[in-house]
Design an enzyme around this catalytic site. Structure first.
Site, PDB file in Angstrom:
ATOM      1  N   GLU A 102       0.987  -1.308  -0.032  1.00 52.80           N
ATOM      2  CA  GLU A 102      -0.042   0.091   0.005  1.00 52.80           C
ATOM      3  C   GLU A 102       0.938   1.317   0.182  1.00 52.80           C
ATOM      4  O   GLU A 102       1.854   1.459   0.914  1.00 52.80           O
ATOM      5  CB  GLU A 102      -0.963  -0.017   1.044  1.00 52.80           C
ATOM      6  CG  GLU A 102      -1.756   1.210   1.478  1.00 52.80           C
ATOM      7  CD  GLU A 102      -2.808   1.509   0.275  1.00 52.80           C
ATOM      8  OE1 GLU A 102      -3.401   0.602  -0.215  1.00 52.80           O
ATOM      9  OE2 GLU A 102      -2.747   2.459  -0.182  1.00 52.80           O
ATOM     10  N   THR A 111      -5.721   1.806  -5.516  1.00 54.95           N
ATOM     11  CA  THR A 111      -5.457   0.354  -5.476  1.00 54.95           C
ATOM     12  C   THR A 111      -6.452  -0.504  -6.509  1.00 54.95           C
ATOM     13  O   THR A 111      -5.687  -1.406  -7.126  1.00 54.95           O
ATOM     14  CB  THR A 111      -5.746  -0.444  -3.769  1.00 54.95           C
ATOM     15  OG1 THR A 111      -5.287   0.656  -2.937  1.00 54.95           O
ATOM     16  CG2 THR A 111      -5.359  -1.592  -3.725  1.00 54.95           C
ATOM     17  N   HIS A 140      -1.461   3.358   4.769  1.00 54.53           N
ATOM     18  CA  HIS A 140      -2.447   4.002   4.208  1.00 54.53           C
ATOM     19  C   HIS A 140      -2.767   5.282   4.798  1.00 54.53           C
ATOM     20  O   HIS A 140      -2.569   5.556   6.073  1.00 54.53           O
ATOM     21  CB  HIS A 140      -3.813   3.084   4.095  1.00 54.53           C
ATOM     22  CG  HIS A 140      -4.812   3.806   3.010  1.00 54.53           C
ATOM     23  ND1 HIS A 140      -5.422   4.821   3.103  1.00 54.53           N
ATOM     24  CD2 HIS A 140      -5.152   3.166   1.897  1.00 54.53           C
ATOM     25  CE1 HIS A 140      -6.087   4.875   2.024  1.00 54.53           C
ATOM     26  NE2 HIS A 140      -6.124   3.988   1.360  1.00 54.53           N
ATOM     27  N   ASP A 173       1.538  -0.065  -5.049  1.00 60.80           N
ATOM     28  CA  ASP A 173       0.457  -0.018  -5.670  1.00 60.80           C
ATOM     29  C   ASP A 173       0.028   1.402  -6.337  1.00 60.80           C
ATOM     30  O   ASP A 173      -0.270   1.731  -7.448  1.00 60.80           O
ATOM     31  CB  ASP A 173      -0.994  -0.473  -5.027  1.00 60.80           C
ATOM     32  CG  ASP A 173      -1.237   0.616  -3.711  1.00 60.80           C
ATOM     33  OD1 ASP A 173      -0.425   1.307  -3.270  1.00 60.80           O
ATOM     34  OD2 ASP A 173      -2.395   0.373  -3.342  1.00 60.80           O
ATOM     35  N   HIS A 174       0.562   2.500  -5.699  1.00 59.88           N
ATOM     36  CA  HIS A 174       0.430   3.957  -6.182  1.00 59.88           C
ATOM     37  C   HIS A 174       1.303   4.932  -5.186  1.00 59.88           C
ATOM     38  O   HIS A 174       1.755   4.454  -4.136  1.00 59.88           O
ATOM     39  CB  HIS A 174      -1.255   4.277  -6.330  1.00 59.88           C
ATOM     40  CG  HIS A 174      -1.748   4.069  -5.140  1.00 59.88           C
ATOM     41  ND1 HIS A 174      -1.761   4.678  -3.771  1.00 59.88           N
ATOM     42  CD2 HIS A 174      -2.762   3.025  -4.576  1.00 59.88           C
ATOM     43  CE1 HIS A 174      -2.318   4.281  -3.146  1.00 59.88           C
ATOM     44  NE2 HIS A 174      -2.949   3.289  -3.406  1.00 59.88           N
TER      45      HIS A 174
HETATM   46  C1  GP9 Z   1      -9.157  -0.326   0.445  1.00 60.65           C
HETATM   47  C2  GP9 Z   1      -7.416  -0.461   0.154  1.00 60.65           C
HETATM   48  C3  GP9 Z   1      -7.297   0.912   0.119  1.00 60.65           C
HETATM   49  O1  GP9 Z   1      -9.641  -1.877   0.321  1.00 60.65           O
HETATM   50  O2  GP9 Z   1      -7.215  -1.081  -0.939  1.00 60.65           O
HETATM   51  O3  GP9 Z   1      -7.504   1.343  -1.229  1.00 60.65           O
HETATM   52  P1  GP9 Z   1      -7.028   2.929  -1.887  1.00 60.65           P
HETATM   53  O4  GP9 Z   1      -7.637   4.000  -1.092  1.00 60.65           O
HETATM   54  O5  GP9 Z   1      -5.469   3.001  -1.570  1.00 60.65           O
HETATM   55  O6  GP9 Z   1      -7.252   2.870  -3.108  1.00 60.65           O
HETATM   56 MN    MN Z   2      -3.682   1.753  -2.068  1.00 56.76          MN
END
Ligand code: GP9
Ligand code: MN
Length: 631
Positions: free
Chosen positions: A254, A298, A413, A472-473
């Site tokens: 994440e 994500t 996150h 992921d980003h």
């Molecule tokens: C939520 C998690 C976070 O299930 O994958 O999502 P994001 O805010 O990073 O897109």
């Molecule tokens: Mn994410």
């Protein structure tokens, strides 16, 4: 009964108030919306109101009392059916109805057989307001009277309804920024804009995409197919199939950006374990690798990795095109004897995962219900990474092998909070609390991955697996540029820097292989699908994918971002400016022009595949187009 004259509108007021109260009671008793604070309660209470004012307010346009009353009763009945339909659906699926689900009768096969378990005798209470309304009309003669309403009164009424809507949207936006543009989760939508508005929103999204789908036919695919075939890269001969039948464990890290790797923060190492992988003989480390996500964050990264296609420029493709035909990596691996799954301890409906995973043909989704979140084991958006990995490794030991599983971590996150005991390093010291805390949660995630590798060894799964770890980003947005500039020792963050900051780490760890090293060629998330499939010896030459095998001699250092920016080994294109990577200075746009044209074509190709649901016209086994009259 003269004193009742004022109450000629009382039927309207009564209908609105009755449906309003009932809706709020249903929210609180029939759904589990996870309300956390006073503001969320307030939003929940007011959110049905704007819609009810509008829908019942239409009765103000009717000339006769009879038509008006019938309209009000009819509306309240329809709204009750909608609400009750949601309640029944929720009892079974723990989710809210979406239009495609409603029209997909196969879903109701399950429902039908257990209807008895879903319906209770006291369910007539969900229609209590309709019954009361009928009684009210019967016993109040004034309601049968004719009247005309002044135009200015009617206007004031609708102004009030609009004001209510804006109040609701404004408060929701502060609670959940970008709720509508990113459309994350049905539960969040219902919680914030209410169940009725949610259905309107769903109707809007679905009708937009079904119009595009209806207009598409297989012919558009010819052009896309030609482009894909002309640009595909053949596998690396030496590596193709070298690790056939190994389990594949993908870890989506994440919000992890590359700038923390092999870097320090106030003298402290941020990612000791991941750093050790950068020079591990069994690991390929891609130091010039980029995320390609848009608003779907994500979920976009998942989409890209599974399909080697881009997400959409607006909204989250997971939501807007969850029912399309895809040829996902999971589906492909499933056809080759793999057991496929995703592990993510969150609500299954978040990002519409439960639906789109069916379209991806993923065998199993280990969502929050597959985990036990003990006391103190949750932070930020849910379960902490360390217990998540621990329980996941145990679940993996039960999976049929070979398996492919995609794990999505959660602790790193935004807002990047941590409990004291999980802080391995201090905060950074800048004007951005977000960046300051980010280093700590990244450090925690690094620890969790180290422990996960140990768990895999303990479970006897390590030697026979390939472990792919990727960010992921971005985690730190441009709102924190000042603090970022301070950390990176720069005067300011330019558009050139911002583009390069979209780099996320990628590791391909192959235990016992002696295959590894740092790879510096520019690459992106679209490349993962062909790379992984080729390592396992699975052909992709007929697949409709936009990425290229990272180990292929023909792989080109050219990464397109969803917003049209791109990075090559020599240039960066951002802010409509072409930058030379050797100097970081802007250069003649002509140097970037051929790439600009190709980036446009690739993004358009991806969009037309998704918007037209074109893969339904494509047979991925033969590479032939299917006659569009059939579908
Ligand atoms: C939520 C998690 C976070 O299930 O994958 O999502 P994001 O805010 O990073 O897109
Ligand atoms: Mn994410």
């Amino acid at each position: 009964m003269n004193s009742f004259k004022w109450s000629k509108h009382s039927i309207l007021a009564f209908a609105i108030i009755a449906t309003w109260i009932k809706t709020v009671i249903v929210y609180l008793t029939s759904f589990d919306l996870g309300i956390e604070n006073g503001m969320q309660y307030f939003i929940l209470i007011i959110n049905p109101l704007s819609f009810l004012l509008f829908i019942y307010g239409i009765s103000l346009f009717f000339k006769t009392a009879k038509v008006r009353n019938r309209y009000i009763i009819g509306t309240s009945l329809i709204l009750s059916v909608v609400l009750y339909g949601n309640v029944a659906f929720y009892r079974f699926y723990n989710d809210f109805i979406t239009l495609p689900v409603l029209f997909q009768t196969s879903n109701f096969g399950d429902l039908g057989s257990s209807a008895a378990a879903i319906i209770n005798w006291f369910d007539f209470l969900y229609f209590a307001d309709v019954i009361l309304l009928l009684a009210f009309m019967k016993f109040m003669p004034v309601l049968k009277e004719q009247f005309t309403i002044r135009k200015d009164v009617r206007r004031a009424y609708f102004v009030m309804a609009v004001a209510m809507l804006f109040l609701n949207l404004g408060l929701s936006e502060t609670e959940r920024p970008q709720l509508l543009t990113r459309s994350f989760d049905r539960e969040l939508l219902v919680k914030n804009i209410g169940t009725y508005n949610y259905h309107l929103y769903d109707l809007y999204i679905q009708s937009k995409s079904s119009a595009q789908r209806a207009l598409a036919d297989g012919s558009e695919l010819v052009e896309v197919n030609n482009y894909v075939r002309a640009n595909q890269a053949s596998p690396n001969e030496e590596l193709f199939g070298k690790y056939a039948d190994r389990n594949v464990i993908l870890v989506s890290m994440e919000s992890l950006q590359n700038f923390v790797i092999n870097n320090e923060m106030n003298g402290e190492v941020v990612t000791p374990f991941l750093n050790s992988l950068t020079n591990d003989p069994n690991t390929y480390y891609f130091s010039n690798f980029y995320h390609q996500t848009g608003l779907g964050k994500t979920s976009d990264s998942e989409f890209i990795v599974e399909n080697s296609l881009f997400g959409l420029g607006r909204g989250a493709v997971f939501f807007t095109h969850g029912e399309n035909t895809y040829n996902s990596m999971s589906e492909k691996l499933g056809e080759n004897g793999y057991y496929t799954s995703v592990m993510h301890p969150n609500n299954k409906s978040f990002w519409n995962r439960d639906r789109i995973y069916q379209s991806f043909n993923i065998d199993k989704f280990y969502d929050i219900d597959s985990y036990t979140v003990g006391e103190g084991e949750a932070v930020n958006w849910g379960m902490k990474d360390i217990p998540f990995f621990k329980q996941s490794a145990a679940l993996m030991s039960e999976m049929p092998q070979p398996f492919y599983t995609r794990m999505i971590t959660l602790t790193n996150h935004y807002p990047f909070y941590l409990d004291e005991e999980d802080k391995y390093i201090n905060e950074y010291t800048s004007n951005s609390g977000t960046l300051n805390r980010y280093f700590q949660t990244v450090r925690y995630m690094d620890e969790s991955i180290k422990l996960f590798f140990e768990d895999l060894k303990e479970q006897g799964l390590y030697e026979n697996s390939i472990i792919v770890l990727y960010g992921d980003h971005y985690g730190i947005s441009e709102n924190h540029n000042k603090a970022m500039a301070m950390y990176l020792n720069k005067e300011e963050i330019t558009p050139y820097d911002s583009a390069l900051l979209q780099s996320v780490p990628l590791f391909i760890h192959i235990p016992g292989s002696n295959d590894g090293g740092e790879i510096t060629q520019a690459a992106g998330q679209v490349d993962l699908r062909p790379t992984i499939l080729h390592l396992l010896g699975i052909e992709t030459s007929k697949d409709m994918q936009l990425g290229a095998d990272l180990f292929s001699e023909e792989h080109e250092g050219f990464v397109i971002f969803r917003d049209g920016r791109f990075v090559t080994d020599e240039f960066v294109y951002a802010n409509e400016t072409c930058y030379d990577r050797a100097t970081g200075e802007s250069t003649d746009i002509a140097a970037c022009q051929p790439y600009i044209d190709r980036a446009t074509i690739e993004l358009e190709n991806s969009d037309s595949i998704i918007n037209g649901d074109l893969l339904r016209f494509y047979d991925q086994h033969t590479g032939n187009l299917i006659d569009s009259d059939v579908k």
